[in-house]
Design a protein around this motif. Structure first.
Motif, PDB file in Angstrom:
ATOM      1  N   VAL A 134      -9.922  10.869  -2.144  1.00 21.88           N
ATOM      2  CA  VAL A 134     -10.276   9.448  -2.274  1.00 21.88           C
ATOM      3  C   VAL A 134      -9.074   8.569  -1.926  1.00 21.88           C
ATOM      4  O   VAL A 134      -9.204   7.560  -1.217  1.00 21.88           O
TER       5      VAL A 134
ATOM      6  N   TRP B  11      -8.739   5.932   1.218  1.00 22.37           N
ATOM      7  CA  TRP B  11      -8.325   4.541   0.994  1.00 22.37           C
ATOM      8  C   TRP B  11      -7.121   4.183   1.863  1.00 22.37           C
ATOM      9  O   TRP B  11      -7.076   3.111   2.471  1.00 22.37           O
TER      10      TRP B  11
ATOM     11  N   GLN C 290       0.821  -1.217   0.000  1.00 18.68           N
ATOM     12  CA  GLN C 290       0.000   0.000   0.000  1.00 18.68           C
ATOM     13  C   GLN C 290       0.854   1.265   0.000  1.00 18.68           C
ATOM     14  O   GLN C 290       0.389   2.334  -0.374  1.00 18.68           O
TER      15      GLN C 290
ATOM     16  N   GLN D  42      -6.756   1.368   4.741  1.00 23.31           N
ATOM     17  CA  GLN D  42      -5.699   0.360   4.699  1.00 23.31           C
ATOM     18  C   GLN D  42      -4.864   0.381   5.972  1.00 23.31           C
ATOM     19  O   GLN D  42      -4.489  -0.671   6.513  1.00 23.31           O
TER      20      GLN D  42
END
Length: 200
Positions: free
Chosen positions: A113, A117, A64, A121
């Motif tokens: 956005v 996210w 990520q 995560q």
């Protein structure tokens, strides 16, 4: 081009964008330096690794942390320049066309956005709270709210008159909207990670 007015030449918004851009850029720079440190010293820890819960290293070295094939902080180094430039330009008297504000709004929306996210995560997958990441969250969230409300209230983003009036009224409530957003993140982090329990 729009005629100059308190709404199309919003000094408060410009000042916030300038401040948020500098803070966000510094957070991205700090994370980039931490990533360099980890690459140069495999097996070492980042200076912002305070505990298993509060740390940068796990985030930076995760999938990520490099969604597009390179470290996410590089996006911040490039992206936070835009609010700095826009804020400084408005304060110096610049006026931007509708197309510019819509592109700027698109960029802020994509950033928001992405940040949401990354928050999900971090809390639900990685189980960590990265200090410099959280600094980015703190400035990115209200920046998105402020820019979105501005383009709606000025009519640059087509919307019914009632919605434009509502956006104009909500502009003064951006700090509260941001605090509520932070509270939601904090509650989710507490439920999932027991932050208070790990501290006390």
């Amino acid at each position: 081009m729009f005629a100059a007015s308190p709404r199309t030449q919003p000094r408060a918004l410009a000042i916030w964008l300038l401040v948020a851009g500098v803070v966000g850029w510094w957070a991205a720079f700090s994370l980039t330096m931490e990533r360099f440190h980890l690459l140069e010293n495999p097996g070492s820890t980042a200076s912002c690794d305070f505990s298993p819960l509060v740390q940068c290293g796990k985030n930076l070295e995760s999938a990520q942390g490099a969604v597009f094939g390179f470290p996410n902080p590089i996006l911040g180094l490039a992206g936070w320049i835009a609010p700095i430039v826009v804020g400084a330009a408005i304060l110096s008297g610049a006026r931007f066309g509708r197309w510019f504000w819509l592109l700027f709004e698109l960029g802020m929306t994509l950033a928001f956005v992405f940040v949401v996210w990354l928050i999900a995560q971090s809390i639900f997958v990685l189980g960590t709270l990265c200090p410099w990441c959280m600094v980015t969250w703190v400035v990115a969230i209200p920046s998105f709210y402020a820019v979105t409300l501005h383009v709606i209230r000025t009519g640059m983003l087509p919307a019914p008159r009632a919605l434009r009036r509502s956006a104009d009224r909500l502009m003064g409530w951006v700090p509260l909207l941001a605090v509520v957003s932070y509270a939601v993140v904090a509650i989710l982090a507490q439920i999932r990670l027991d932050v208070l329990g790990s501290v006390f």
